[in-house]
Design a protein around this motif. Structure first.
Motif, PDB file in Angstrom:
ATOM      1  N   ARG A   1       6.193  -3.208  -7.371  1.00  0.00           N
ATOM      2  CA  ARG A   1       4.805  -2.858  -6.868  1.00  0.00           C
ATOM      3  C   ARG A   1       4.903  -1.233  -6.452  1.00  0.00           C
ATOM      4  NH1 ARG A   1       0.280  -6.304  -7.127  1.00  0.00           N
ATOM      5  NH2 ARG A   1       1.207  -8.182  -7.441  1.00  0.00           N
TER       6      ARG A   1
ATOM      7  N   SER B   1       4.770   0.748  -9.610  1.00  0.00           N
ATOM      8  CA  SER B   1       3.369   0.574 -10.364  1.00  0.00           C
ATOM      9  C   SER B   1       1.993   1.097  -9.295  1.00  0.00           C
ATOM     10  CB  SER B   1       3.200  -0.794 -10.739  1.00  0.00           C
ATOM     11  OG  SER B   1       2.911  -1.623  -9.728  1.00  0.00           O
ATOM     12  N   ASN B   2       2.319   0.904  -8.095  1.00  0.00           N
ATOM     13  CA  ASN B   2       1.185   1.029  -7.064  1.00  0.00           C
ATOM     14  C   ASN B   2       1.667   1.564  -5.754  1.00  0.00           C
ATOM     15  OD1 ASN B   2      -0.963  -0.369  -8.652  1.00  0.00           O
ATOM     16  ND2 ASN B   2       0.064  -1.940  -8.432  1.00  0.00           N
TER      17      ASN B   2
ATOM     18  N   HIS C   1      -0.895   1.793  -2.938  1.00  0.00           N
ATOM     19  CA  HIS C   1      -1.851   0.693  -2.310  1.00  0.00           C
ATOM     20  C   HIS C   1      -1.115   0.185  -1.333  1.00  0.00           C
ATOM     21  CE1 HIS C   1      -3.688  -0.004  -6.445  1.00  0.00           C
ATOM     22  NE2 HIS C   1      -3.808   1.389  -6.203  1.00  0.00           N
TER      23      HIS C   1
ATOM     24  N   ALA D   1       0.561  -2.375   1.136  1.00  0.00           N
ATOM     25  CA  ALA D   1       1.235  -3.725   0.960  1.00  0.00           C
ATOM     26  C   ALA D   1       1.292  -4.536   2.198  1.00  0.00           C
ATOM     27  CB  ALA D   1       2.604  -3.195   0.656  1.00  0.00           C
TER      28      ALA D   1
ATOM     29  N   TRP E   1       2.851   0.637  -0.668  1.00  0.00           N
ATOM     30  CA  TRP E   1       4.075  -0.308  -1.284  1.00  0.00           C
ATOM     31  C   TRP E   1       5.308   0.714  -0.959  1.00  0.00           C
ATOM     32  CZ3 TRP E   1       4.863  -5.149  -1.894  1.00  0.00           C
ATOM     33  CH2 TRP E   1       3.849  -5.976  -2.222  1.00  0.00           C
TER      34      TRP E   1
END
Length: 133
Positions: free
Chosen positions: A11, A14-15, A18, A20, A35
């Motif tokens: 995560r 990829s993100n 974002h 978490a 994240w």
């Protein structure tokens, strides 16, 4: 099945920006971790714990006042391969002698050999733990 640490790493790649983890409590400010920030905090704590001698399967007691500290302690211990046990921080209204009696009992019964705690609690925890040997 992926491990929690593998999922967190994926995560963070990829993100990374974002949200978490959101830590909130009625008495403190809400803290959000992306994240990427969560991965960096957890892997840093896990590395520190391993460097100080924590091995896979060791029980680590976590005593923190704030939800963010509890969460990072829990995840950092897991990242180090340890078994975390999270203890409730004493409330201002709680009888301190009763709390430390419970605290020592939990430490003994859990087999915890390590304690992550807030700096303002360290001296008192150390004193209580020395009383049980």
């Amino acid at each position: 099945m992926s491990s929690l640490m593998a999922v967190m790493q994926a995560r963070a790649v990829s993100n990374p920006d974002h949200v978490a983890l959101i830590c909130a409590s009625p008495h403190s400010q809400t803290i959000e971790f992306s994240w990427s920030a969560l991965r960096n905090s957890v892997t840093g704590l896990a590395a520190f714990l391993r460097e100080t001698g924590i091995h896979a399967g060791d029980v680590v007691a976590i005593l923190a006042r704030k939800p963010a500290e509890q969460s990072l302690g829990l995840l950092g211990a897991l990242g180090a391969g340890a078994v975390p046990t999270v203890l409730s921080y004493p409330s201002p209204k709680q009888n301190q002698s009763a709390f430390f009696s419970m605290f020592c009992s939990v430490i003994q019964s859990s087999g915890a050999r390590w304690l992550l705690c807030a700096t303002d609690f360290f001296d008192r925890a150390k004193e209580a733990l020395h009383s049980i040997g």
